[in-house]
Design an enzyme around this catalytic site. Structure first.
Site, mmCIF file in Angstrom:
data_model
loop_
_atom_site.group_PDB
_atom_site.id
_atom_site.type_symbol
_atom_site.label_atom_id
_atom_site.label_comp_id
_atom_site.label_asym_id
_atom_site.label_seq_id
_atom_site.Cartn_x
_atom_site.Cartn_y
_atom_site.Cartn_z
ATOM 1 C CD GLU A 175 -2.953 -1.116 0.352
ATOM 2 O OE1 GLU A 175 -3.198 -0.037 -0.212
ATOM 3 O OE2 GLU A 175 -3.552 -2.164 0.100
ATOM 4 C CB CYS B 248 -1.575 7.315 1.176
ATOM 5 S SG CYS B 248 -3.018 6.612 1.978
HETATM 6 P P1 NAD Z 1 8.702 4.758 4.222
HETATM 7 O O1 NAD Z 1 8.667 3.987 2.971
HETATM 8 O O2 NAD Z 1 9.834 5.671 4.477
HETATM 9 O O3 NAD Z 1 8.662 3.780 5.497
HETATM 10 C C1 NAD Z 1 7.603 2.870 5.714
HETATM 11 C C2 NAD Z 1 8.052 1.813 6.700
HETATM 12 O O4 NAD Z 1 9.057 1.011 6.078
HETATM 13 C C3 NAD Z 1 8.664 2.347 7.995
HETATM 14 O O5 NAD Z 1 8.210 1.551 9.059
HETATM 15 C C4 NAD Z 1 10.153 2.143 7.771
HETATM 16 O O6 NAD Z 1 10.892 1.962 8.946
HETATM 17 C C5 NAD Z 1 10.158 0.863 6.960
HETATM 18 N N1 NAD Z 1 11.358 0.674 6.141
HETATM 19 C C6 NAD Z 1 12.140 1.615 5.569
HETATM 20 N N2 NAD Z 1 13.130 1.035 4.848
HETATM 21 C C7 NAD Z 1 12.965 -0.310 4.980
HETATM 22 C C8 NAD Z 1 13.653 -1.439 4.465
HETATM 23 N N3 NAD Z 1 14.720 -1.306 3.684
HETATM 24 N N4 NAD Z 1 13.207 -2.668 4.796
HETATM 25 C C9 NAD Z 1 12.098 -2.817 5.567
HETATM 26 N N5 NAD Z 1 11.414 -1.786 6.093
HETATM 27 C C10 NAD Z 1 11.830 -0.542 5.795
HETATM 28 O O7 NAD Z 1 7.296 5.523 4.278
HETATM 29 P P2 NAD Z 1 6.801 6.573 5.362
HETATM 30 O O8 NAD Z 1 7.549 7.848 5.156
HETATM 31 O O9 NAD Z 1 6.771 5.965 6.716
HETATM 32 O O10 NAD Z 1 5.273 6.759 4.932
HETATM 33 C C11 NAD Z 1 4.873 7.657 3.937
HETATM 34 C C12 NAD Z 1 4.479 6.932 2.682
HETATM 35 O O11 NAD Z 1 3.482 5.957 2.987
HETATM 36 C C13 NAD Z 1 3.853 7.852 1.658
HETATM 37 O O12 NAD Z 1 4.309 7.526 0.369
HETATM 38 C C14 NAD Z 1 2.376 7.549 1.789
HETATM 39 O O13 NAD Z 1 1.622 7.865 0.653
HETATM 40 C C15 NAD Z 1 2.394 6.082 2.073
HETATM 41 N N6 NAD Z 1 1.153 5.626 2.702
HETATM 42 C C16 NAD Z 1 0.325 4.790 1.987
HETATM 43 C C17 NAD Z 1 -0.872 4.378 2.546
HETATM 44 C C18 NAD Z 1 -1.800 3.444 1.792
HETATM 45 O O14 NAD Z 1 -2.649 2.840 2.428
HETATM 46 N N7 NAD Z 1 -1.688 3.332 0.474
HETATM 47 C C19 NAD Z 1 -1.233 4.806 3.826
HETATM 48 C C20 NAD Z 1 -0.382 5.642 4.505
HETATM 49 C C21 NAD Z 1 0.822 6.047 3.934
#
Ligand code: NAD
Length: 501
Positions: A244, A278
């Site tokens: 997502e 998002c």
């Molecule tokens: P992010 O991708 O930076 O991090 C998301 C999660 O992944 C965090 O818990 C982080 O610690 C973890 N992570 C980071 N690198 C990793 C790796 N190499 N391996 C495993 N885990 C790892 O995203 P963010 O800044 O936390 O969130 C914002 C993003 O999320 C935006 O793009 C937003 O649109 C999206 N989002 C989508 C939805 C949806 O339902 N479609 C909902 C909320 C947010």
């Protein structure tokens, strides 16, 4: 120092969270390494079978007890969300309320959606009783973002538990306290199932350890860049993966739309949660006849809003400090490429509070139109007609949500059918998010797979198909003892039947 001197126990590695509004420390949390993550997955595996074996009504009642505990502790949960994200406490409370609705739906509908279902066996297998059942996959890993630290991951956690799985949850390193509280409330409300929901805190390395831990499915919410990395790790072990990711949602406004209602919804959809949603509104395509009138209404509303740290502020700070640079790049880039600022401008983009920015005439190839901005910025562009609006809305590498404003709901639904988006609201924005029965998810860079609704329950199951032979058929074909004449009769019969239509 002598050999006998007492040695201090090694201190577990910890990390600190900070208030995005004040920069003050909020709390410390342990960094879970591969060993701690493996331990949580293994404990989850031990207790999951007992959970799945419970009669469906008992699982439902236990999940409803957890829901009750979340409702009772709503203020504490909302305070934790507000402290960690900086969002106003009213917004945080609303996030808890939406989560309760989803948890209630998942708990009450899991049995109906997943229970064994008979299917017709067909002419050549009429001697079989055929059925299918959705069985839990086992242990589900959930990696969450920070923008809706409860609502978003619970779209996976609540539904996975309701489907009979154990869950190991890795919250964002910006919002670990919300994840810890969630598991604590579960353990307190549902005694006897310790380890069924475990929260492991830490940065990307903890998430990577979870992806490598042998979970039976990994549900990821975050940016598409991270999704690619996590999916590559899952690919090594063929761990099923659900993504997502982000969005660049468009709103289409037709000539006969209620412009006040549209402006109101656009401003809220673009600016609430400081635009860190998002499925927030980032692009608007308004047909030329009403474009100026709409811009005026959007600008009037947006310029009255000022972000702040107080509970009454319409929205709070940017939660992720680094995102401010992205927002600045998008706004400056758009203005340099010929866009006009109707409200604010590059000077509005200051950490941590970014004031509203409303742009128009933004070139379609500007980053503000092609990349996720994730800040309180909206572009309202004019289009010749609905066809052009649909074409532009669809010309994005994201495909998450969208909205249409149109006098007639039926005409709006017809426009919705032409949009490449996982969810569309007609005459509202984000209308789908509050309907638990509706699946949520996107395609392209917005990810794949669905959470919420019946699809969201099935996402955490694998289907088992079963046939039970009721009697030996006259045309038994699965035996070497079948005479050639019997086989030929069967083929003649099938050919005659399938030739008819
Ligand atoms: P992010 O991708 O930076 O991090 C998301 C999660 O992944 C965090 O818990 C982080 O610690 C973890 N992570 C980071 N690198 C990793 C790796 N190499 N391996 C495993 N885990 C790892 O995203 P963010 O800044 O936390 O969130 C914002 C993003 O999320 C935006 O793009 C937003 O649109 C999206 N989002 C989508 C939805 C949806 O339902 N479609 C909902 C909320 C947010």
């Amino acid at each position: 120092m002598t050999d006998t001197a007492p040695t201090a126990a090694p201190r577990a590695e910890v990390f600190t969270t900070y208030s995005p509004a004040t920069g003050e420390p909020v709390a410390e949390h342990p960094v879970a390494g591969a060993a701690e993550v493996a331990d949580a997955v293994s404990r989850g595996r031990t207790v999951q079978e007992g959970w799945a074996a419970l009669p469906a009504s008992r699982r439902r009642d236990r999940l409803l007890r957890w829901k009750k505990a979340l409702a009772t502790e709503l203020d504490t949960v909302a305070r934790t969300i507000a402290e960690e994200t900086g969002k106003p406490s009213g917004d945080a409370a609303l996030e808890v309320v939406l989560t309760l609705e989803h948890l209630a739906w998942a708990a009450r509908n899991a049995d109906r959606v997943l229970r064994r279902r008979r299917v017709g066996a067909g002419l050549f297998a009429a001697h079989q009783r055929a059925s299918l059942v959705h069985r839990p996959v086992g242990v589900v890993g959930v990696i969450g973002p920070w923008n809706y630290p409860l609502y978003t991951p619970m779209g996976s956690i609540g539904y996975a538990l309701a489907a009979g799985n154990a869950v190991v949850f890795k919250p964002s390193e910006l919002t670990p306290g919300t994840g810890v509280l969630l598991a604590e409330l579960f353990d307190a409300a549902v005694p006897g199932h310790a380890g069924l929901l475990a929260t492991v805190t830490g940065p990307a390395s903890t998430g990577e350890a979870l992806a490598r831990s042998g979970v039976d499915k990994l549900a990821f919410t975050g940016s598409p860049g991270t999704a690619r990395k996590v999916m590559a790790v899952c690919a090594e072990t063929l761990t099923p993966f659900l993504a997502e990711c982000g969005g660049k949602d468009a709103v289409i406004v037709t000539a006969d739309a209620d412009l006040d209602a549209a402006a109101d919804a656009i401003v809220w959809g673009a600016l609430s949660n400081a635009g860190q949603t998002c499925a927030g509104v980032e692009r608007v395509y308004a047909v030329r006849e009403i474009h100026e009138a709409l811009c005026q209404r959007v600008a009037e509303r947006a310029e009255k809003l000022r972000p702040g740290a107080d509970a009454d502020a319409p929205y709070g700070p940017m939660t992720l400090a680094g995102q401010v640079d992205v927002v600045e790049r998008h706004v400056s880039g758009a203005l340099a490429a010929g866009a006009r600022a109707l409200v604010g401008g590059a000077e509005s983009v200051r950490a941590p509070f970014v004031a509203p920015v409303v742009l128009t005439d933004v070139p379609e190839d500007a980053a503000a139109m092609t990349e996720e901005t994730f800040g309180p910025v909206v572009a309202v562009n004019a289009v010749a007609d609905v066809d052009e609006a649909v074409e532009r809305a669809n010309a994005s590498r994201y495909a998450l949500g969208a909205a249409v404003f149109c006098r007639s709901g039926r005409a709006g639904a017809a426009i919705a059918a032409r949009l490449r988006a996982g969810a569309v609201s007609v005459n509202s924005v984000l209308g789908f998010a509050a309907v638990p029965a509706l699946p949520f998810g996107g395609s392209r860079d917005s990810g794949f797979g669905r959470i919420h609704g019946a699809e969201g329950l099935r996402a955490f199951t694998s289907v088992q198909s079963v046939t039970v032979q009721r009697f030996t058929p006259p045309l038994a074909l699965t035996s070497f003892a079948v005479p050639a004449a019997t086989r030929e009769r069967a083929v003649r019969l099938a050919r005659a039947l399938h030739r008819r239509r």
